[in-house]
Design a protein around this motif. Structure first.
Motif, PDB file in Angstrom:
ATOM      1  N   PRO A  40       0.850  -1.194   0.000  1.00 28.16           N
ATOM      2  CA  PRO A  40       0.000   0.000   0.000  1.00 28.16           C
ATOM      3  C   PRO A  40       0.887   1.247   0.000  1.00 28.16           C
ATOM      4  CG  PRO A  40      -0.736  -1.570   1.656  1.00 28.16           C
ATOM      5  CD  PRO A  40       0.597  -2.061   1.165  1.00 28.16           C
ATOM      6  N   GLU A  42       1.246   3.977   1.776  1.00 28.39           N
ATOM      7  CA  GLU A  42       1.879   4.421   3.012  1.00 28.39           C
ATOM      8  C   GLU A  42       3.014   3.478   3.428  1.00 28.39           C
ATOM      9  OE1 GLU A  42       3.068   6.382   6.319  1.00 28.39           O
ATOM     10  OE2 GLU A  42       1.845   7.095   4.650  1.00 28.39           O
ATOM     11  N   GLN A  43       2.827   2.168   3.275  1.00 24.92           N
ATOM     12  CA  GLN A  43       3.883   1.234   3.621  1.00 24.92           C
ATOM     13  C   GLN A  43       5.043   1.333   2.633  1.00 24.92           C
ATOM     14  OE1 GLN A  43       2.849  -2.673   5.141  1.00 24.92           O
ATOM     15  NE2 GLN A  43       0.677  -2.172   5.004  1.00 24.92           N
ATOM     16  N   CYS A  81      -4.627  -3.475   2.362  1.00 27.77           N
ATOM     17  CA  CYS A  81      -4.379  -3.797   3.763  1.00 27.77           C
ATOM     18  C   CYS A  81      -3.875  -2.549   4.488  1.00 27.77           C
ATOM     19  CB  CYS A  81      -3.359  -4.924   3.864  1.00 27.77           C
ATOM     20  SG  CYS A  81      -3.067  -5.491   5.545  1.00 27.77           S
ATOM     21  N   ASP A  82      -4.775  -1.903   5.207  1.00 26.99           N
ATOM     22  CA  ASP A  82      -4.438  -0.645   5.879  1.00 26.99           C
ATOM     23  C   ASP A  82      -3.894  -0.892   7.277  1.00 26.99           C
ATOM     24  OD1 ASP A  82      -5.349   0.905   3.710  1.00 26.99           O
ATOM     25  OD2 ASP A  82      -7.415   0.770   4.425  1.00 26.99           O
TER      26      ASP A  82
END
Length: 232
Positions: A40, A42-43, A81-82
């Motif tokens: 994702p 952010e990751q 997957c947050d």
């Protein structure tokens, strides 16, 4: 996004899994760009925020172990997957609140653990240590244990990794002084040594003995690259 129910990993389960990934070589991080794209946004940013290739590689593999497990158990696509973070930085998955996990890495090992209750995991390589660390962070009882073992490197890292695992499980991080609790008697700890590394796990509730799985980086990479299109 609403997550699928944990059919194969129910809340009342006492099972715990520990996955230990071995990194064989340190290629240029650009070799992993196709895997990096699975994360994702952010990751993705958190991995590339590291300046050294080795730190990026360890961070990437830790996240891929998490995402591949969540995908397998709950059918959540990798990029959906947050992650969220508690007050002191403990990560969790808002979409699957009964799924608890912890990630740690040291040199050529990345360890990922998950269970139906809060837990923490830590890994360190066995090597010479600074005795001043024990004097500062160990309780008097732990210092006696270390002294009685003639300054054993294994005993030092057993205590140290247990302390790290404990504060990860509680979510307190370094807010909780390491010298404020002892790791010697609590039955919630599980520690093992393999190939020059010490691994410790702490669970806040009683669990079955962890199921430890050893994984080679090349095997995980081949698996992910084979299935990559279905994850995107």
């Amino acid at each position: 996004m609403k997550a699928a129910k944990m059919a194969s990993f129910p809340k009342n389960s006492r099972d715990c899994v520990v996955q230990v990934l071995s990194i064989g070589q340190w290629p240029d991080f650009s070799a992993y760009q196709d895997l990096l794209c699975l994360l994702p946004p952010e990751q993705h940013r958190r991995v590339t925020a590291y300046h050294k290739d080795q730190d990026q590689t360890r961070s990437l593999f830790g996240r891929l172990l998490l995402l591949s497990t969540v995908h397998r158990l709950f059918h959540i696509p990798y990029r959906a997957c947050d992650l969220a973070f508690g007050r002191y930085g403990k990560p969790f998955l808002p979409d699957v609140p009964d799924f608890h996990f912890s990630i740690s890495h040291a040199e050529r090992r990345v360890v990922f653990a998950f269970a139906p209750c809060p837990l923490g995991v830590d890994v360190e390589r066995l090597k010479a240590y600074d005795p001043r660390i024990a004097a500062r962070f160990f309780t008097p009882e732990e210092q006696c244990e270390l002294t009685g073992a003639s300054g054993s490197i294994r005993i030092f890292y057993q205590i140290w990794t247990r302390k790290e695992a404990f504060i990860k499980a509680t979510g307190e991080g370094m807010k909780r002084p390491l010298s404020s609790f002892s790791t010697l008697e609590d039955p919630g700890f599980f520690t093992f040594t393999k190939e020059g590394y010490v691994f410790s796990l702490y669970a806040k509730e009683h669990l079955n003995p962890p199921k430890v799985q050893f994984i080679k980086d090349e095997d995980l990479i081949n698996q992910l690259r084979t299935q990559e299109r279905s994850f995107l």
